[in-house]
Design an enzyme around this catalytic site. Structure first.
Site, PDB file in Angstrom:
ATOM      1  CD  GLN A   1      -3.237   3.607  -0.238  1.00 36.12           C
ATOM      2  OE1 GLN A   1      -2.232   2.927  -0.363  1.00 36.12           O
ATOM      3  NE2 GLN A   1      -3.738   4.319  -1.232  1.00 36.12           N
TER       4      GLN A   1
ATOM      5  CB  VAL B   1      -0.947   0.029   1.216  1.00 37.48           C
ATOM      6  CG1 VAL B   1      -1.989  -1.062   1.119  1.00 37.48           C
ATOM      7  CG2 VAL B   1      -0.171  -0.089   2.521  1.00 37.48           C
ATOM      8  CB  SER B   2       0.648   4.438  -1.763  1.00 37.29           C
ATOM      9  OG  SER B   2       0.628   3.771  -3.011  1.00 37.29           O
ATOM     10  CB  THR B   3      -0.399   6.349   2.632  1.00 39.72           C
ATOM     11  OG1 THR B   3      -1.791   6.017   2.502  1.00 39.72           O
ATOM     12  CG2 THR B   3       0.028   7.210   1.445  1.00 39.72           C
TER      13      THR B   3
END
Length: 212
Positions: free
Chosen positions: A43, A38-40
């Site tokens: 998420q 996940v990017s952050t």
């Protein structure tokens, strides 16, 4: 000697589940190792984890990092942990990298280690005879990409020369060269001089070499 390895029924209809003990390098049917990203931190990776578990992953590791120019320590750890014959499984290929270049580098690293690649969404599984062709296709794309880059570079250099321009970085102003020489002579390391003058470290080291 135990019974031969058998594949369990595939609950997802896509990625095979493997079970059994190693009976030799060539015959080994490896484990499915899941990778989620996940990017952050905001998420939620639970959806990816559930799908990977349903696909037979005995272990799932998650990275929290953007796909572009970011280090993925969990992915590196998973690849180091994997043995020849294991399958690295993702829900989508873009979980491995956001650019074709990143994806090709990872695929090349997997192939060198004898690790297979599986993606649920794209229905890719290189552990099968047909899926092995995917590695060859990726290799061909990587070769094509390298040739395109080389050709564009050559064309760019030729076009610049026709316009009377010299390709490459512009020369460093004499005043900065002189300043770098003075700082290095005064006892600064090339790296320190580079930071002080906001010039490249390689340039500072070249200047330092010329003073010897």
């Amino acid at each position: 000697m135990g019974a031969p390895d058998e594949r369990k029924p595939d609950p997802s209809g896509s990625i095979p589940q493997m079970n059994g003990k190693e009976t030799g390098h060539a015959a080994r049917k490896g484990d499915i190792l899941g990778y989620a990203r996940v990017s952050t931190a905001d998420q939620d990776a639970s959806g990816q984890k559930d799908r990977l578990a349903d696909a037979g992953a005995i272990r799932v590791i998650t990275d929290v990092a953007s796909g572009a120019r970011a280090k993925h320590p969990a992915l590196a750890k998973l690849i180091d942990h994997a043995r020849p014959g294991d399958i690295l499984c993702v829900t989508r290929l873009d979980r491995l990298g956001r650019s074709l270049k990143d994806l090709l580098e990872i695929v090349e690293a997997l192939k060198e280690r004898g690790i297979h690649l599986a993606s649920i969404e794209e229905d890719v599984d290189t552990s099968s005879a047909a899926g092995e062709m995917v590695f060859h296709v990726f290799g061909a794309i990587a070769h094509f990409e390298r040739r395109l880059v080389a050709e564009r570079t050559r064309n760019g250099i030729a076009a610049a020369r026709k316009r009377g321009k010299t390709p490459g970085r512009p020369p460093l102003p004499g005043v900065k060269v002189s300043a770098a020489e003075k700082l290095i002579k005064a006892g600064m390391t090339p790296g320190q001089a580079a930071r002080q003058l906001n010039i490249g470290r390689a340039t500072a080291y070249t200047i330092a070499q010329s003073l010897r």
